[in-house]
Design a protein around this motif. Structure first.
Motif, PDB file in Angstrom:
ATOM      1  N   UNK A   6       0.824  -1.198   0.000  1.00 27.75           N
ATOM      2  CA  UNK A   6       0.000   0.000   0.000  1.00 27.75           C
ATOM      3  C   UNK A   6       0.865   1.257   0.000  1.00 27.75           C
ATOM      4  N   UNK A   7       0.340   2.313  -0.610  1.00 30.55           N
ATOM      5  CA  UNK A   7       1.044   3.591  -0.644  1.00 30.55           C
ATOM      6  C   UNK A   7       0.038   4.719  -0.817  1.00 30.55           C
ATOM      7  N   UNK A   8       0.512   5.934  -0.640  1.00 27.79           N
ATOM      8  CA  UNK A   8      -0.318   7.095  -0.907  1.00 27.79           C
ATOM      9  C   UNK A   8      -0.853   7.809   0.306  1.00 27.79           C
ATOM     10  N   UNK A   9      -0.597   7.262   1.486  1.00 29.32           N
ATOM     11  CA  UNK A   9      -1.074   7.923   2.693  1.00 29.32           C
ATOM     12  C   UNK A   9      -0.301   9.190   2.985  1.00 29.32           C
ATOM     13  N   UNK A  10      -0.753   9.886   4.017  1.00 33.22           N
ATOM     14  CA  UNK A  10      -0.078  11.118   4.403  1.00 33.22           C
ATOM     15  C   UNK A  10      -0.917  11.919   5.369  1.00 33.22           C
ATOM     16  N   UNK A  11      -0.490  13.154   5.558  1.00 36.84           N
ATOM     17  CA  UNK A  11      -1.187  14.086   6.434  1.00 36.84           C
ATOM     18  C   UNK A  11      -2.012  15.038   5.583  1.00 36.84           C
ATOM     19  N   UNK A  19      -5.469   9.783  -2.468  1.00 32.45           N
ATOM     20  CA  UNK A  19      -5.684   8.588  -3.276  1.00 32.45           C
ATOM     21  C   UNK A  19      -4.664   7.539  -2.862  1.00 32.45           C
ATOM     22  N   UNK A  20      -5.172   6.454  -2.330  1.00 34.12           N
ATOM     23  CA  UNK A  20      -4.326   5.347  -1.938  1.00 34.12           C
ATOM     24  C   UNK A  20      -4.179   4.369  -3.100  1.00 34.12           C
ATOM     25  N   UNK A  21      -3.034   3.709  -3.135  1.00 32.15           N
ATOM     26  CA  UNK A  21      -2.781   2.716  -4.162  1.00 32.15           C
ATOM     27  C   UNK A  21      -2.276   1.429  -3.520  1.00 32.15           C
ATOM     28  N   UNK A  22      -2.582   0.329  -4.141  1.00 29.53           N
ATOM     29  CA  UNK A  22      -2.129  -0.970  -3.646  1.00 29.53           C
ATOM     30  C   UNK A  22      -1.613  -1.782  -4.830  1.00 29.53           C
ATOM     31  N   UNK A  23      -0.344  -2.131  -4.767  1.00 32.11           N
ATOM     32  CA  UNK A  23       0.257  -2.986  -5.779  1.00 32.11           C
ATOM     33  C   UNK A  23       0.168  -4.433  -5.303  1.00 32.11           C
ATOM     34  N   UNK A  78      -3.277  -3.296  -9.856  1.00 34.64           N
ATOM     35  CA  UNK A  78      -3.390  -2.204  -8.894  1.00 34.64           C
ATOM     36  C   UNK A  78      -4.836  -2.040  -8.428  1.00 34.64           C
ATOM     37  N   UNK A  79      -4.954  -1.675  -7.166  1.00 39.14           N
ATOM     38  CA  UNK A  79      -6.245  -1.294  -6.586  1.00 39.14           C
ATOM     39  C   UNK A  79      -6.075   0.090  -5.978  1.00 39.14           C
ATOM     40  N   UNK A  94      -4.297   2.185   6.627  1.00 39.80           N
ATOM     41  CA  UNK A  94      -5.148   1.605   5.593  1.00 39.80           C
ATOM     42  C   UNK A  94      -4.426   0.438   4.923  1.00 39.80           C
ATOM     43  N   UNK A  95      -5.186  -0.635   4.700  1.00 44.96           N
ATOM     44  CA  UNK A  95      -4.653  -1.861   4.119  1.00 44.96           C
ATOM     45  C   UNK A  95      -5.528  -2.322   2.961  1.00 44.96           C
ATOM     46  N   UNK A  96      -4.918  -2.924   1.966  1.00 46.43           N
ATOM     47  CA  UNK A  96      -5.691  -3.616   0.943  1.00 46.43           C
ATOM     48  C   UNK A  96      -5.571  -5.113   1.192  1.00 46.43           C
ATOM     49  N   UNK A  97      -6.478  -5.851   0.592  1.00 49.22           N
ATOM     50  CA  UNK A  97      -6.488  -7.310   0.829  1.00 49.22           C
ATOM     51  C   UNK A  97      -7.285  -7.978  -0.272  1.00 49.22           C
ATOM     52  N   UNK A  98      -6.867  -9.182  -0.637  1.00 45.03           N
ATOM     53  CA  UNK A  98      -7.627  -9.991  -1.592  1.00 45.03           C
ATOM     54  C   UNK A  98      -8.738 -10.725  -0.865  1.00 45.03           C
TER      55      UNK A  98
END
Length: 120
Positions: A6-11, A19-23, A78-79, A94-98
């Protein structure tokens, strides 16, 4: 094994967007339903949104409905989670998951997550 990054987090200030991204590292990404979860300090991990394998069907928890949008790109494995009108209560990892329909307690492998902090 499926790997999630996961990526894209912040303050961000309340009312802002991220916008969060999940590879997702797997050859069979397009066969999986995918979902986004979050875990706030002192709270249980909760399911926020899901998207089916084709992208044609989505689900949102009431807490984010109308503010968050889940999408996917099967060609890129990507999600995404577009988060608008952010509130302080959205502060969490925040987490992504299948296969997000699985019971949360049965899920053993998670990515590192991405921290979202919303200042009021």
């Amino acid at each position: 094994q499926v790997q999630l990054a996961e990526s894209g987090g912040g303050l961000v200030q309340a009312g802002g967007s991220l916008r969060l991204a999940c590879a997702v590292s797997t050859r069979t990404f397009s066969s999986y339903d995918m979902g986004w979860f979050r875990q706030a300090p002192g709270k249980e991990r909760e399911l926020l949104a899901t998207i089916n394998w084709s992208g044609g069907s989505t689900y949102y928890a009431e807490s984010v409905k109308g503010r968050f949008t889940i999408s996917r790109d099967n060609a890129k494995n990507m999600v995404y989670l577009q988060m608008n009108s952010l509130k302080a209560d959205d502060t969490a990892v925040y987490y992504c998951q299948r296969d997000p329909s699985r019971p949360i307690t049965s899920i053993r492998r998670w990515g590192q997550g991405t921290q979202v902090t919303v200042s009021s």
